[in-house]
Structures are given as C-alpha cells and as structure tokens.
Design an enzyme around this catalytic site. Sequence first.
Site, PDB file in Angstrom:
ATOM      1  N   CYS A 125       0.835  -1.204   0.000  1.00 28.12           N
ATOM      2  CA  CYS A 125       0.000   0.000   0.000  1.00 28.12           C
ATOM      3  C   CYS A 125       0.874   1.261   0.000  1.00 28.12           C
ATOM      4  O   CYS A 125       1.628   1.506   0.956  1.00 28.12           O
ATOM      5  CB  CYS A 125      -0.901  -0.022   1.236  1.00 28.12           C
ATOM      6  SG  CYS A 125      -1.680   1.542   1.644  1.00 28.12           S
TER       7      CYS A 125
ATOM      8  N   CYS B 167       0.513   3.446   3.035  1.00 30.74           N
ATOM      9  CA  CYS B 167       1.139   2.873   4.234  1.00 30.74           C
ATOM     10  C   CYS B 167       2.638   3.151   4.247  1.00 30.74           C
ATOM     11  O   CYS B 167       3.213   3.483   5.286  1.00 30.74           O
ATOM     12  CB  CYS B 167       0.894   1.373   4.290  1.00 30.74           C
ATOM     13  SG  CYS B 167      -0.853   0.901   4.395  1.00 30.74           S
TER      14      CYS B 167
END
Length: 521
Positions: free
Chosen positions: A75, A78
């Site tokens: 991600c 993230c």
Amino acid sequence: MSIFNTPSLLAFLLFVLLISGFEAAAGPRRSLLRTLGDGPHLHDAAVDLNSSNFDRVLKESPAAFAVVEFFAHWCPACRNYKPHYEKVARLFNGPDAPHPGIVIMTRVDCAMKMNTNLCDRFSVGHYPMLLWGPPPKFASGKWDPKQEKSEIQSIDDARTADHLLNWINKRIGSSFSLGDEKYENENTLLRNDSDPEQIARAIYDVEEATAGAFDIILEHKMIKSDTRAPLIKFFQLLVTHHPSKRCRRGSAEILINFDNLWPSDLFSVDSQETNILQERDRLKSYLICGKEVPRGYWIFCRGSKNDTRGFSCGLWVLLHSLSVRVTDGESHLAFTAICDFIHNFFICEECRRHFNDMCSSVSVPFKTTRDLSLWLWSTHNKVNERLMKEERALKTGDPRFPKVIWPPEKLCPSCHLSSISNNRTGTSQVDWNEDEVFKFLVQYYGKTLVSSYKDASLSRNRSDELVADDITTSTNAVAVPLGAAMAIAFASCAFGALACFWRTQQKNRKYSHQLHSLKNI
C-alpha cells in the site's frame, strides 16, 4: 563485445552516480533515506507482530497502552505513513526512548496470508488503520466498529506524527513532544518512591537485569571450571523462583543444555580457542528471558541520568523477589546461591567485596524465608548507607533518586517505630518493626511485583512448574546439572534436593520431548 560496453552496466553506473549525488546533497552523515526516518542506521522502533506472536507480546507487555497499526506492505499510503508512525514510536519504544513503558507501538501486515484471520478479528477495512487500547485487551479480544462499548478504540486523527501524538496526549493527559529526548524531562519519570503499585511494572526491569547479567557473564567469559557450580545453583534458583515465567523457562532451557554449551573440556588449554568460537555460535539461539518484549531500556529502574540506577536497581529487585518467594527449607540454599553468584559474577570489585564481607558475617544458617528476606533487606540498606555518603561527597548520585534507607516511612509507616536523624551525615537511625518490614517485603517484592504478570500467587504447588518428569537427567548434579535443574522445577521442594533421585530417572527421553515440556514452565 566487451562487458564494459553493455547498456546494463552503463545504467548501473548512472544509478550509482545518482545515489551518490543524493547522499552528497544530504551531507556526510545524513542520507535521503535517513531524513525519512527509514535509513539503514536508524532501526524501526515499532514492533512487528503477526498471528504467531500477537497475543503473547501484547499480553506480556509492561506498557499501560498499545497502538496497533494494521497495514499492507504493497500500500503506497502505508509506506508514506511509516516515517510518521516511526517518529512517534521512537518516543515510546527502544533503548533511546524518552518515555519507555507507557505506550507500546506495534504494526501488523495484513497482506501476509498468516495474518488474514487476525486482521479480520479486528475488522480491518482500510489501510493504514490504527487502534488504541490496553495491551491485554488486544491479546484476548477483538474489535467491531459497531460495538458501542469497547476499551479498544479507533484512532480517528493520525494523519501525521503530530496528529497522532496529539491524539495520544489528549487520551492520557500527557504533554509529550516529538522533540523530547532521553532523560531531559524528569516529570515523565515514575515516582516509584511514593507509589507502591509502580513496583508491578518492575517485572520488565527484573527481566532486563537477568538478561543483562547473563550477557555480562558471557561477554567477560566468566564461566570457568571453578564457577560452573555457583552458576548452576543460581540458575536452579531462577528456574523455580524467578517472578517472570519467561525467565524461568529460559533458565531451564539453558540448564538442560549446560553441558553442551560448556562441556568439561571447554576449559582445557588445547581446545579453549576452538570451544570459545563454538560457544558463541551455540549461544546465539539462547535468550534467557525470551524475545517477546523489546529490550534495552528501564521503566521502574530508570534514572534521571544516563549512568544511574538501571542494572543495579533491577538486580536488587530480582534478589529481593527471590528472597520472598523461596520456602523456609530453601532459605539458606538461596542465601548461598545469591552470595556465590555475586562473588563470582558481579564485576564491580568494591561492591562484590563489600557484599561478600556481609555474606561472610552470617554464622548461623537461615531457617526461614523471613530470616533471608530481612537479611537481604538489611544488607541493601547497609549498601545504600555506604553509597549515600560517597555520592553526597562526590556528587555522583541521582538527584531525582538519592539513596535512602528503605522503606521510607511514607511508604510503610507501620515499619517505623521511631527514627533519629543525623544532620551531619544526612542519615537516620531507625527503630524497625521487623514483622511489619517482612510483610511489606512480601507484598512489595512478591505479590505486587508479579501481579502485572498474571501471577499474583506465591503458591509453591502450581502444576505449570511440575516438569521434571519430562526432562532427561544426567549423572552428576553439579558437574552435569540436568538432574538438579529439573528437580528444582518442583517448587514445593528445596531446589537441588532431589537431584540424586532424578538422575536415576528418565535417562533416555528424547531431546525434542525436553523442549516440548519447557513450554509448560
């Protein structure tokens, strides 16, 4: 065609030059990656968890609160958020944390298949997702956003490091700053001299001191032919009476493998160099107090300066805890084990000599737990009294935690019958109620200390320590310690007393069975 003309090599050289340019622009000690908080010299502070260790780590954490970040390694958001999370994590996790033991910062990678059920358990619906709550609540529970009442809460404002820390400050009424540095803010230190319940958090420091003592022994190569027996006896004491289950289990594993780690020929001149190298390799897998909790800092025993308290405090707490946990019949054996351990393995020469003198002054064997506990308490106060004068004269003490005669009256009023202060020396002559002192020691270093470890009872008959049936024994309880080591696991018996019995039993049990039984210690 020469290999130096290949396009791939040219591309590689251009890449190297590009990276060199970035590092030169950032300065000689500051790379681009390090400015993001993710460089090779700046280790992650957040603790990586997965389905195999999530419950155990959080259940056994000494921290009052936990933050769990659920993310996915693929991600982009993230990855971009990680430097922000790490900035906050470094305030609470790791050896240089300004505020250790308050919040444990963790993360779980939900993109790993092994964590699918764990992430489902906490209703992870987006990345990154942060949850807050007491560590044991994570270990034993789950989270549902539709649930109205839950001690686990979603952190709804954590877009940056500042936002996350502000959220935490509001939640616990603190005023931490991202610029805080270790030891600079005394107001965040535990006021353990006035709050007896703070001793419950010292279980972490007892583990830290145990691991630190073992590291010192190995680093200074202190295990020799004449020190094996004292070390074995002390390990036997730890296996039965250490307040931490992790340390009991680790001590037992080391005892089981003692002869493999330090065989009798280790100390011969011809094989010494080879065996030392082999010893280092063998010991890499042994962690005496486990690896579930991050190491490297102090909580209860943290000083207000870098060079005060810490290890010595943690070791004293360990010894006091051992003294109140032994049975009457074990008291003198425990006394000799403690005295021999300090004499052989404590590397402060003056401290070791002073402690040995006080051990040598004991002429009558101890018959009760009370006798041992009060002797160690009196010994500790004599040490404090000596250091009190030296630190005052040399100005080397901890200004926040000066040496005192223990316990102070505000902590145990019933322990003090009367006291006379000496203004010249700064000390007090106390008339003690020793019955009340013993009650205090048992409560403070026994029941209260282990309460945070889900082990509040001092019972000697717990079934989880009865593991001697499953441990292979050997032929000599001192030179080959397996029989004595496992006999001590019977906490209802004087440690080492059943060695002769156990050395004739179960000689042919498989090694794998030994390790399996340790999980139940």
